[in-house]
Design a protein around this motif. Structure first.
Motif, PDB file in Angstrom:
ATOM      1  N   LEU A 276       0.797  -1.367  -0.102  1.00 59.29           N
ATOM      2  CA  LEU A 276       0.117   0.106   0.524  1.00 59.29           C
ATOM      3  C   LEU A 276       0.964   1.361   0.012  1.00 59.29           C
ATOM      4  N   GLY A 277       1.931   1.543   0.285  1.00 63.87           N
ATOM      5  CA  GLY A 277       2.865   2.421   0.639  1.00 63.87           C
ATOM      6  C   GLY A 277       3.216   3.506   1.637  1.00 63.87           C
ATOM      7  N   VAL A 278       1.763   3.482   2.300  1.00 59.86           N
ATOM      8  CA  VAL A 278       2.048   4.078   3.678  1.00 59.86           C
ATOM      9  C   VAL A 278       1.141   2.972   4.918  1.00 59.86           C
ATOM     10  N   ASP A 279       1.139   3.823   5.678  1.00 62.21           N
ATOM     11  CA  ASP A 279       0.251   3.254   6.998  1.00 62.21           C
ATOM     12  C   ASP A 279      -1.012   3.649   7.009  1.00 62.21           C
ATOM     13  N   VAL A 280      -2.489   2.068   7.294  1.00 62.47           N
ATOM     14  CA  VAL A 280      -3.689   2.882   6.854  1.00 62.47           C
ATOM     15  C   VAL A 280      -4.580   2.005   8.089  1.00 62.47           C
ATOM     16  N   VAL A 281      -5.640   2.504   8.637  1.00 66.33           N
ATOM     17  CA  VAL A 281      -6.415   1.758   9.861  1.00 66.33           C
ATOM     18  C   VAL A 281      -7.135   0.764   9.105  1.00 66.33           C
ATOM     19  N   PRO A 282      -6.268  -0.433   9.882  1.00 67.88           N
ATOM     20  CA  PRO A 282      -6.867  -1.680   9.253  1.00 67.88           C
ATOM     21  C   PRO A 282      -8.407  -1.973   9.320  1.00 67.88           C
ATOM     22  N   ARG A 283      -9.263  -1.702   9.227  1.00 67.57           N
ATOM     23  CA  ARG A 283     -10.890  -1.505   8.724  1.00 67.57           C
ATOM     24  C   ARG A 283     -11.250  -1.209   7.657  1.00 67.57           C
ATOM     25  N   PRO A 284     -10.631  -2.142   6.882  1.00 65.43           N
ATOM     26  CA  PRO A 284     -11.324  -1.254   5.646  1.00 65.43           C
ATOM     27  C   PRO A 284     -13.525  -1.301   4.680  1.00 65.43           C
ATOM     28  N   ARG A 285     -13.287  -0.332   3.844  1.00 66.72           N
ATOM     29  CA  ARG A 285     -14.797  -0.508   3.389  1.00 66.72           C
ATOM     30  C   ARG A 285     -14.203  -2.173   2.047  1.00 66.72           C
ATOM     31  N   VAL A 286     -14.933  -1.825   1.893  1.00 68.92           N
ATOM     32  CA  VAL A 286     -14.921  -3.795   0.933  1.00 68.92           C
ATOM     33  C   VAL A 286     -15.824  -3.729  -0.221  1.00 68.92           C
ATOM     34  N   GLY A 287     -15.737  -3.540  -1.898  1.00 60.05           N
ATOM     35  CA  GLY A 287     -16.768  -3.181  -1.811  1.00 60.05           C
ATOM     36  C   GLY A 287     -17.304  -4.394  -3.880  1.00 60.05           C
ATOM     37  N   PHE A 288     -17.296  -4.620  -3.869  1.00 64.40           N
ATOM     38  CA  PHE A 288     -17.701  -5.777  -5.310  1.00 64.40           C
ATOM     39  C   PHE A 288     -18.801  -5.475  -6.354  1.00 64.40           C
ATOM     40  N   GLN A 289     -18.278  -4.744  -7.296  1.00 65.29           N
ATOM     41  CA  GLN A 289     -18.680  -4.323  -8.641  1.00 65.29           C
ATOM     42  C   GLN A 289     -18.738  -4.066 -10.129  1.00 65.29           C
ATOM     43  N   ASP A 290     -19.512  -5.530 -10.319  1.00 71.08           N
ATOM     44  CA  ASP A 290     -19.224  -5.670 -12.521  1.00 71.08           C
ATOM     45  C   ASP A 290     -17.668  -6.003 -12.364  1.00 71.08           C
ATOM     46  N   GLY A 291     -17.318  -7.311 -11.209  1.00 66.75           N
ATOM     47  CA  GLY A 291     -15.882  -8.142 -11.497  1.00 66.75           C
ATOM     48  C   GLY A 291     -14.797  -7.119 -10.815  1.00 66.75           C
ATOM     49  N   ILE A 292     -15.546  -5.432 -10.680  1.00 67.57           N
ATOM     50  CA  ILE A 292     -14.309  -5.350  -9.805  1.00 67.57           C
ATOM     51  C   ILE A 292     -14.144  -4.864  -7.763  1.00 67.57           C
ATOM     52  N   LEU A 293     -12.914  -5.244  -7.224  1.00 70.12           N
ATOM     53  CA  LEU A 293     -13.801  -5.348  -6.051  1.00 70.12           C
ATOM     54  C   LEU A 293     -13.250  -4.299  -5.494  1.00 70.12           C
ATOM     55  N   GLN A 294     -12.891  -3.512  -4.996  1.00 71.86           N
ATOM     56  CA  GLN A 294     -12.584  -1.865  -3.923  1.00 71.86           C
ATOM     57  C   GLN A 294     -12.457  -2.382  -2.874  1.00 71.86           C
ATOM     58  N   VAL A 295     -11.392  -1.945  -2.124  1.00 73.08           N
ATOM     59  CA  VAL A 295     -10.992  -2.000  -0.944  1.00 73.08           C
ATOM     60  C   VAL A 295     -10.742  -0.672  -0.824  1.00 73.08           C
ATOM     61  N   ILE A 296     -11.425   0.254   0.531  1.00 70.47           N
ATOM     62  CA  ILE A 296     -10.399   1.479   1.099  1.00 70.47           C
ATOM     63  C   ILE A 296     -10.071   2.332   2.137  1.00 70.47           C
ATOM     64  N   PHE A 297      -9.694   1.995   2.120  1.00 69.33           N
ATOM     65  CA  PHE A 297      -8.536   2.203   3.732  1.00 69.33           C
ATOM     66  C   PHE A 297      -8.599   3.849   3.237  1.00 69.33           C
ATOM     67  N   ARG A 298      -8.571   4.035   5.038  1.00 63.42           N
ATOM     68  CA  ARG A 298      -7.964   5.388   5.382  1.00 63.42           C
ATOM     69  C   ARG A 298      -6.898   5.244   6.064  1.00 63.42           C
ATOM     70  N   ARG A 299      -5.898   6.240   5.590  1.00 59.28           N
ATOM     71  CA  ARG A 299      -4.117   6.828   5.781  1.00 59.28           C
ATOM     72  C   ARG A 299      -4.849   6.647   7.384  1.00 59.28           C
ATOM     73  N   ARG A 300      -3.788   6.754   7.920  1.00 56.67           N
ATOM     74  CA  ARG A 300      -3.275   6.652   9.771  1.00 56.67           C
ATOM     75  C   ARG A 300      -2.548   8.509  10.009  1.00 56.67           C
ATOM     76  N   LYS A 301      -3.494   8.863  10.829  1.00 52.03           N
ATOM     77  CA  LYS A 301      -3.247  10.172  11.417  1.00 52.03           C
ATOM     78  C   LYS A 301      -1.685  10.074  12.045  1.00 52.03           C
ATOM     79  N   LYS A 302      -0.754  11.279  11.421  1.00 52.19           N
ATOM     80  CA  LYS A 302       0.971  10.390  11.776  1.00 52.19           C
ATOM     81  C   LYS A 302       0.516  11.246  13.727  1.00 52.19           C
ATOM     82  N   ALA A 303       1.465  10.596  14.646  1.00 48.88           N
ATOM     83  CA  ALA A 303       1.531  10.628  16.070  1.00 48.88           C
ATOM     84  C   ALA A 303       2.192  12.109  16.602  1.00 48.88           C
TER      85      ALA A 303
END
Length: 122
Positions: free
Chosen positions: A95-122
Motif C-alpha cells: 500500500l505504500g502508507v500506513d493505514v487503518v486496518p478496517r477497510p470498506r470493501v465493495g464488489f460491483q461488475d467484477g471489480i473489487l474495491q478496497v478503501i482504507f483511511r490513512r493513519r494519522k501521524k502521531a
C-alpha cells in the motif's frame, strides 16, 4: 518461454497456444491486475475479478500489505483456447502508507474495491 526447433534451429516461438503456455504467462503476469490510488486521507485498491462473487474472495491486511486470495473456477472439458486465468490466486499489494486496518470493501461488475483511511501521524 519455450522455443520450437527443427533440425537447423529455432523456427518460431509459441506459434500456437497450449495450456502450458497459459501457465507460463501466469508466472509473469500477476493476477488479479490492480490499481492503487492515494488521495487525501484515503487509499483505494481496485482489482479486476470478472466472474467472481464477493464470497469467492478473501481480503486481509498484514504488515502493510493487502492480500487478495481466491479461486477462479475452471470449467471441465477440452479447451480449444485458454487465455483467461483459472485456478487459485493470491495477490500481495504493497500500500505504500500506513493505514487503518478496517477497510470498506465493495464488489460491483467484477471489480473489487478496497478503501482504507490513512493513519494519522502521531
Amino acid at each position: 518461454m519455450r522455443d520450437f526447433f527443427l533440425a537447423d534451429g529455432p523456427v518460431f516461438r509459441h506459434g500456437f497456444y497450449t495450456t502450458g503456455m497459459a501457465y507460463d504467462r501466469r508466472e509473469r503476469d500477476p493476477f488479479p491486475p490492480v490499481n492503487v490510488y492515494h488521495w487525501g486521507g484515503l487509499v483505494l485498491v481496485q482489482a479486476l475479478l470478472p466472474g467472481l462473487q464477493p464470497s469467492d474472495v478473501d481480503v486481509r491486511l498484514e504488515n502493510g500489505h493487502l492480500y487478495i486470495e481466491g479461486v477462479v473456477p475452471r470449467l471441465e472439458g477440452r479447451y480449444y483456447r485458454e487465455e483467461r486465468y483459472s485456478g487459485p490466486f493470491c495477490r500481495r499489494v504493497e500500500l505504500g502508507v500506513d493505514v487503518v486496518p478496517r477497510p470498506r470493501v465493495g464488489f460491483q461488475d467484477g471489480i473489487l474495491q478496497v478503501i482504507f483511511r490513512r493513519r494519522k501521524k502521531a
